[in-house]
Design a protein around this motif. Structure first.
Motif, PDB file in Angstrom:
ATOM      1  N   THR A   1      14.735  11.244  -1.020  1.00  0.00           N
ATOM      2  CA  THR A   1      13.752  11.998  -1.793  1.00  0.00           C
ATOM      3  C   THR A   1      12.594  11.107  -2.232  1.00  0.00           C
ATOM      4  OG1 THR A   1      14.758  11.563  -3.952  1.00  0.00           O
ATOM      5  CG2 THR A   1      15.593  13.470  -2.707  1.00  0.00           C
ATOM      6  N   GLU A   2      11.512  11.767  -2.597  1.00  0.00           N
ATOM      7  CA  GLU A   2      10.353  11.055  -3.123  1.00  0.00           C
ATOM      8  C   GLU A   2      10.726  10.301  -4.392  1.00  0.00           C
ATOM      9  OE1 GLU A   2      10.384  14.337  -2.458  1.00  0.00           O
ATOM     10  OE2 GLU A   2       8.889  14.631  -0.883  1.00  0.00           O
ATOM     11  N   GLU A   3      11.573  10.904  -5.211  1.00  0.00           N
ATOM     12  CA  GLU A   3      11.990  10.285  -6.463  1.00  0.00           C
ATOM     13  C   GLU A   3      12.770   9.000  -6.209  1.00  0.00           C
ATOM     14  OE1 GLU A   3      12.469  13.551  -5.713  1.00  0.00           O
ATOM     15  OE2 GLU A   3      10.957  14.406  -7.060  1.00  0.00           O
ATOM     16  N   GLU A   4      13.661   9.038  -5.213  1.00  0.00           N
ATOM     17  CA  GLU A   4      14.428   7.836  -4.886  1.00  0.00           C
ATOM     18  C   GLU A   4      13.514   6.717  -4.380  1.00  0.00           C
ATOM     19  OE1 GLU A   4      18.728   9.421  -3.421  1.00  0.00           O
ATOM     20  OE2 GLU A   4      17.019   9.919  -2.152  1.00  0.00           O
ATOM     21  N   LEU A   5      12.598   7.067  -3.500  1.00  0.00           N
ATOM     22  CA  LEU A   5      11.663   6.066  -2.996  1.00  0.00           C
ATOM     23  C   LEU A   5      10.759   5.555  -4.104  1.00  0.00           C
ATOM     24  CD1 LEU A   5      10.684   7.656   0.424  1.00  0.00           C
ATOM     25  CD2 LEU A   5      11.922   5.516   0.084  1.00  0.00           C
ATOM     26  N   GLY A   6      10.330   6.447  -4.984  1.00  0.00           N
ATOM     27  CA  GLY A   6       9.468   6.058  -6.089  1.00  0.00           C
ATOM     28  C   GLY A   6      10.146   5.142  -7.082  1.00  0.00           C
ATOM     29  N   ALA A   7      11.465   5.171  -7.133  1.00  0.00           N
ATOM     30  CA  ALA A   7      12.225   4.330  -8.055  1.00  0.00           C
ATOM     31  C   ALA A   7      12.444   2.923  -7.506  1.00  0.00           C
ATOM     32  CB  ALA A   7      13.572   4.974  -8.377  1.00  0.00           C
ATOM     33  N   THR A   8      12.068   2.692  -6.253  1.00  0.00           N
ATOM     34  CA  THR A   8      12.232   1.364  -5.672  1.00  0.00           C
ATOM     35  C   THR A   8      11.079   0.462  -6.105  1.00  0.00           C
ATOM     36  OG1 THR A   8      11.032   1.963  -3.657  1.00  0.00           O
ATOM     37  CG2 THR A   8      13.433   2.265  -3.639  1.00  0.00           C
ATOM     38  N   ALA A   9      11.338  -0.833  -6.113  1.00  0.00           N
ATOM     39  CA  ALA A   9      10.311  -1.783  -6.534  1.00  0.00           C
ATOM     40  C   ALA A   9       9.763  -2.611  -5.374  1.00  0.00           C
ATOM     41  CB  ALA A   9      10.864  -2.715  -7.603  1.00  0.00           C
ATOM     42  N   THR A  10      10.622  -2.914  -4.409  1.00  0.00           N
ATOM     43  CA  THR A  10      10.222  -3.804  -3.317  1.00  0.00           C
ATOM     44  C   THR A  10      10.519  -3.174  -1.962  1.00  0.00           C
ATOM     45  OG1 THR A  10      12.380  -4.891  -3.179  1.00  0.00           O
ATOM     46  CG2 THR A  10      10.761  -5.858  -4.712  1.00  0.00           C
ATOM     47  N   VAL A  11       9.967  -3.795  -0.934  1.00  0.00           N
ATOM     48  CA  VAL A  11      10.267  -3.356   0.434  1.00  0.00           C
ATOM     49  C   VAL A  11      11.758  -3.476   0.699  1.00  0.00           C
ATOM     50  CG1 VAL A  11       9.886  -3.909   2.868  1.00  0.00           C
ATOM     51  CG2 VAL A  11       7.947  -3.883   1.275  1.00  0.00           C
TER      52      VAL A  11
ATOM     53  N   VAL B   1       5.480  10.043  -0.697  1.00  0.00           N
ATOM     54  CA  VAL B   1       5.758  11.435  -0.311  1.00  0.00           C
ATOM     55  C   VAL B   1       5.764  11.560   1.207  1.00  0.00           C
ATOM     56  CG1 VAL B   1       4.858  13.802  -0.385  1.00  0.00           C
ATOM     57  CG2 VAL B   1       4.877  12.407  -2.462  1.00  0.00           C
ATOM     58  N   GLU B   2       4.778  10.952   1.856  1.00  0.00           N
ATOM     59  CA  GLU B   2       4.692  11.005   3.315  1.00  0.00           C
ATOM     60  C   GLU B   2       5.900  10.333   3.964  1.00  0.00           C
ATOM     61  OE1 GLU B   2       1.674   9.755   6.951  1.00  0.00           O
ATOM     62  OE2 GLU B   2       1.085   9.362   4.882  1.00  0.00           O
ATOM     63  N   LEU B   3       6.297   9.174   3.446  1.00  0.00           N
ATOM     64  CA  LEU B   3       7.451   8.464   3.993  1.00  0.00           C
ATOM     65  C   LEU B   3       8.721   9.291   3.843  1.00  0.00           C
ATOM     66  CD1 LEU B   3       8.775   6.014   5.277  1.00  0.00           C
ATOM     67  CD2 LEU B   3       8.858   4.954   3.000  1.00  0.00           C
ATOM     68  N   ALA B   4       8.918   9.889   2.687  1.00  0.00           N
ATOM     69  CA  ALA B   4      10.107  10.720   2.474  1.00  0.00           C
ATOM     70  C   ALA B   4      10.132  11.885   3.458  1.00  0.00           C
ATOM     71  CB  ALA B   4      10.143  11.230   1.034  1.00  0.00           C
ATOM     72  N   LEU B   5       8.988  12.497   3.672  1.00  0.00           N
ATOM     73  CA  LEU B   5       8.892  13.618   4.609  1.00  0.00           C
ATOM     74  C   LEU B   5       9.213  13.181   6.033  1.00  0.00           C
ATOM     75  CD1 LEU B   5       8.100  16.588   5.011  1.00  0.00           C
ATOM     76  CD2 LEU B   5       5.755  15.809   5.337  1.00  0.00           C
ATOM     77  N   VAL B   6       8.650  12.058   6.447  1.00  0.00           N
ATOM     78  CA  VAL B   6       8.902  11.547   7.801  1.00  0.00           C
ATOM     79  C   VAL B   6      10.372  11.174   7.970  1.00  0.00           C
ATOM     80  CG1 VAL B   6       8.419   9.614   9.363  1.00  0.00           C
ATOM     81  CG2 VAL B   6       6.542  10.796   8.213  1.00  0.00           C
ATOM     82  N   LEU B   7      10.951  10.528   6.972  1.00  0.00           N
ATOM     83  CA  LEU B   7      12.363  10.145   7.065  1.00  0.00           C
ATOM     84  C   LEU B   7      13.261  11.372   7.178  1.00  0.00           C
ATOM     85  CD1 LEU B   7      12.481   7.213   4.493  1.00  0.00           C
ATOM     86  CD2 LEU B   7      12.695   7.054   6.979  1.00  0.00           C
ATOM     87  N   ARG B   8      12.926  12.435   6.447  1.00  0.00           N
ATOM     88  CA  ARG B   8      13.722  13.666   6.531  1.00  0.00           C
ATOM     89  C   ARG B   8      13.529  14.375   7.862  1.00  0.00           C
ATOM     90  NH1 ARG B   8      12.117  14.298   1.031  1.00  0.00           N
ATOM     91  NH2 ARG B   8      10.471  15.728   1.651  1.00  0.00           N
TER      92      ARG B   8
ATOM     93  N   GLY C   1       0.788  -1.229   0.000  1.00  0.00           N
ATOM     94  CA  GLY C   1       0.000   0.000   0.000  1.00  0.00           C
ATOM     95  C   GLY C   1       0.817   1.273   0.000  1.00  0.00           C
ATOM     96  N   LEU C   2       2.064   1.176  -0.417  1.00  0.00           N
ATOM     97  CA  LEU C   2       2.929   2.355  -0.456  1.00  0.00           C
ATOM     98  C   LEU C   2       2.771   3.021  -1.822  1.00  0.00           C
ATOM     99  CD1 LEU C   2       4.921   3.795   1.428  1.00  0.00           C
ATOM    100  CD2 LEU C   2       6.748   2.478   0.402  1.00  0.00           C
ATOM    101  N   ASP C   3       1.637   3.715  -1.988  1.00  0.00           N
ATOM    102  CA  ASP C   3       1.347   4.390  -3.248  1.00  0.00           C
ATOM    103  C   ASP C   3       2.091   5.727  -3.307  1.00  0.00           C
ATOM    104  OD1 ASP C   3      -0.056   6.096  -1.545  1.00  0.00           O
ATOM    105  OD2 ASP C   3      -2.017   5.427  -2.214  1.00  0.00           O
ATOM    106  N   SER C   4       1.838   6.507  -4.336  1.00  0.00           N
ATOM    107  CA  SER C   4       2.593   7.745  -4.533  1.00  0.00           C
ATOM    108  C   SER C   4       2.407   8.728  -3.377  1.00  0.00           C
ATOM    109  CB  SER C   4       2.213   8.402  -5.859  1.00  0.00           C
ATOM    110  OG  SER C   4       0.826   8.684  -5.889  1.00  0.00           O
ATOM    111  N   ILE C   5       1.223   8.784  -2.813  1.00  0.00           N
ATOM    112  CA  ILE C   5       0.994   9.683  -1.669  1.00  0.00           C
ATOM    113  C   ILE C   5       1.767   9.192  -0.448  1.00  0.00           C
ATOM    114  CG2 ILE C   5      -0.757  10.548  -0.057  1.00  0.00           C
ATOM    115  CD1 ILE C   5      -2.690  10.543  -2.470  1.00  0.00           C
TER     116      ILE C   5
END
Length: 63
Positions: free
Chosen positions: A43-53, A28-35, A21-25
């Protein structure tokens, strides 16, 4: 603890981001919390480029 509304039982290393359930929204939330809360430069882009947990975990571990 970071909570994104993802069930612990759904989190498996081979699971895709979509499987847990780690969709695009949520990305963004995960990247913000991690920062903000963990001080990790992810970044959101780095997380978005991942395929698996496992990919997400490796990215976070590298920081």
């Amino acid at each position: 603890m970071i909570s994104l509304g993802i069930s612990e039982s759904d989190i498996r290393l081979e699971a895709t981001r979509e499987d847990v359930g780690l969709d695009s929204i949520a990305v963004v939330e995960l990247a913000l919390v991690l920062r903000r809360e963990k001080g990790l430069a992810v970044t959101e882009e780095e997380l978005g480029a991942t395929a698996t947990v496992a990919d997400v975990a490796a990215l976070v571990a590298a920081r």
